[in-house]
Design an enzyme around this catalytic site. Structure first.
Site, PDB file in Angstrom:
ATOM      1  N   GLY A  84       0.806  -1.214   0.000  1.00  0.00           N
ATOM      2  CA  GLY A  84       0.000   0.000   0.000  1.00  0.00           C
ATOM      3  C   GLY A  84       0.840   1.265   0.000  1.00  0.00           C
ATOM      4  O   GLY A  84       2.022   1.269  -0.374  1.00  0.00           O
ATOM      5  N   CYS A  85       0.234   2.348   0.468  1.00  0.00           N
ATOM      6  CA  CYS A  85       0.815   3.680   0.295  1.00  0.00           C
ATOM      7  C   CYS A  85       2.126   3.886   1.039  1.00  0.00           C
ATOM      8  O   CYS A  85       2.925   4.742   0.657  1.00  0.00           O
ATOM      9  CB  CYS A  85      -0.192   4.738   0.742  1.00  0.00           C
ATOM     10  SG  CYS A  85      -1.690   4.801  -0.271  1.00  0.00           S
ATOM     11  N   TYR A  86       2.364   3.134   2.104  1.00  0.00           N
ATOM     12  CA  TYR A  86       3.600   3.357   2.867  1.00  0.00           C
ATOM     13  C   TYR A  86       4.787   2.576   2.318  1.00  0.00           C
ATOM     14  O   TYR A  86       5.900   2.675   2.838  1.00  0.00           O
ATOM     15  CB  TYR A  86       3.410   3.016   4.349  1.00  0.00           C
ATOM     16  CG  TYR A  86       2.886   1.627   4.646  1.00  0.00           C
ATOM     17  CD1 TYR A  86       3.676   0.502   4.466  1.00  0.00           C
ATOM     18  CD2 TYR A  86       1.598   1.434   5.148  1.00  0.00           C
ATOM     19  CE1 TYR A  86       3.210  -0.762   4.753  1.00  0.00           C
ATOM     20  CE2 TYR A  86       1.109   0.170   5.450  1.00  0.00           C
ATOM     21  CZ  TYR A  86       1.922  -0.921   5.246  1.00  0.00           C
ATOM     22  OH  TYR A  86       1.448  -2.179   5.533  1.00  0.00           O
TER      23      TYR A  86
END
Length: 359
Positions: free
Chosen positions: A149-151
């Site tokens: 995901g985004c991290y």
């Protein structure tokens, strides 16, 4: 111990701006006038003006969002169809981002390749495609960071740091590529359609080595908010990858950061840290970070600029923000803080400082 530096960042986005077309298209998905009114109000307040995609807009609200009818009402694509478009679109965009590192970059010296993506999977994959198209050593050590995901961009930089600290001669090429717009779902659920409003596509490439230019990667820390595991989820369905991005995320982010602020910064005051690279997960997420750390309004200008121009490009976004931070040519020695959020609910954080040279 060798200090790892993020030396240079190159970025690229697909050629088509789909933001306005999607805002029109969403009205037909939602149907109900009340939902449409709420969506229009949130779109106006989103802080997003452009989002890019390999999909070509029709130029009208019509029955399809894309000229070849990739998203036609009543006949949205299967997961397989979406993966075929990912495989066709991703390599060119990745090569463009790597080229943006600069013509002086000698890729023959790259010893490690880290490819990050949570929006598409193929095998043989993007890593091997890049080895061939960039002329990398066939023996380059390859790692895929997938579906985090985004991290995940922060995770990739941490992994690159570990590699350089264990081998001072290592030159690590990091490529974060996301095609989020391939995963629009046909639904009239307002919260889900609002999550689609945020995401765009892009690719960032970064070179990490012991060369003392760019920014020094000082330390990393992971924060988990175990009481909020379902606020962000990302699963593979029959009709693409399915996102849940709850409206409760900003409040959860604010709570987690406020609770751990002393641990993250020690005796330093967050507002005294001059450089900030916060993943632009959405306007309300940036507002939550700003409030949690009592930051002056200008600290998140780079993050808000990336959100405005590109939307949330998942793992690539934080590197886009760091590229803007470096482009402003901060003074040597200035300290910085980066963070990104994703499923878990998880926050990945990174402290950095400007080296004596500039990327």
């Amino acid at each position: 111990m060798t200090t790892a530096h993020l030396n240079r960042i190159g970025t690229a986005v697909p050629s088509h701006d789909v933001h306005g077309t999607f805002v029109d298209f969403a009205a037909g998905l939602l149907g109900e006038p009340r939902k449409q009114a709420v969506f229009a109000r949130m779109a106006e307040r989103s802080g997003i003006e452009h989002r890019r995609s390999p999909l070509k807009p029709t130029g009208a609200a019509g029955a399809a969002i894309e000229a070849e009818a990739f998203y036609r009402r009543g006949s949205f694509p299967s997961t397989g169809e979406r993966m075929r478009l990912y495989a066709a679109s991703a390599p060119d965009l990745a090569v463009e981002a790597v080229a943006a590192l600069g013509p002086e970059e000698d890729l023959s010296g790259v010893t490690h390749l880290i490819v990050v993506s949570c929006t598409g999977f193929t095998a043989p994959g993007l890593d091997l495609e890049l080895v061939a198209r960039l002329g990398l050593d066939p023996g380059v050590e390859r790692t895929i960071v997938g579906f985090m995901g985004c991290y995940a961009g922060i995770n990739a930089l941490r992994l690159a740091r570990h590699i350089v600290r264990s081998d001072a001669a290592a030159r690590v090429l990091v490529v974060c590529l996301e095609l989020c717009t391939l995963h629009l779902q046909e639904t009239d659920d307002l919260e889900q359609v609002l999550s689609f409003l945020v995401f765009g596509d892009g690719c960032a490439a970064a070179l990490v080595s012991a060369e003392p230019t760019g920014i020094a990667l000082d330390r990393f820390r992971t924060l988990l908010s175990p009481e909020d595991p379902g606020l962000i989820t990302w699963t593979i369905g029959d009709g693409g990858f399915e996102m849940v991005l709850s409206g409760k995320v900003p409040a959860a982010v604010s709570r987690a950061l406020a609770a751990h602020g002393r641990d993250l910064f020690g005796n330093a005051a967050p507002e005294d840290v001059p450089l900030w690279a916060v993943h632009p997960g959405g306007r309300s997420v940036l507002d939550a970070v700003e409030a949690a750390f009592a930051l002056p309004a200008d600290r998140l200008a780079a993050s808000r600029g990336v959100l405005r121009r590109y939307g949330n490009m998942s793992s690539a976004s934080v590197l886009f923000v760091l590229a803007d931070v470096l482009a402003a040519r901060p003074a040597a020695g200035e300290a910085g803080f980066a963070c990104a959020f994703g499923p878990g609910l998880t926050a990945e954080t990174m402290h950095f400082r400007v080296a004596g040279g500039h990327a």
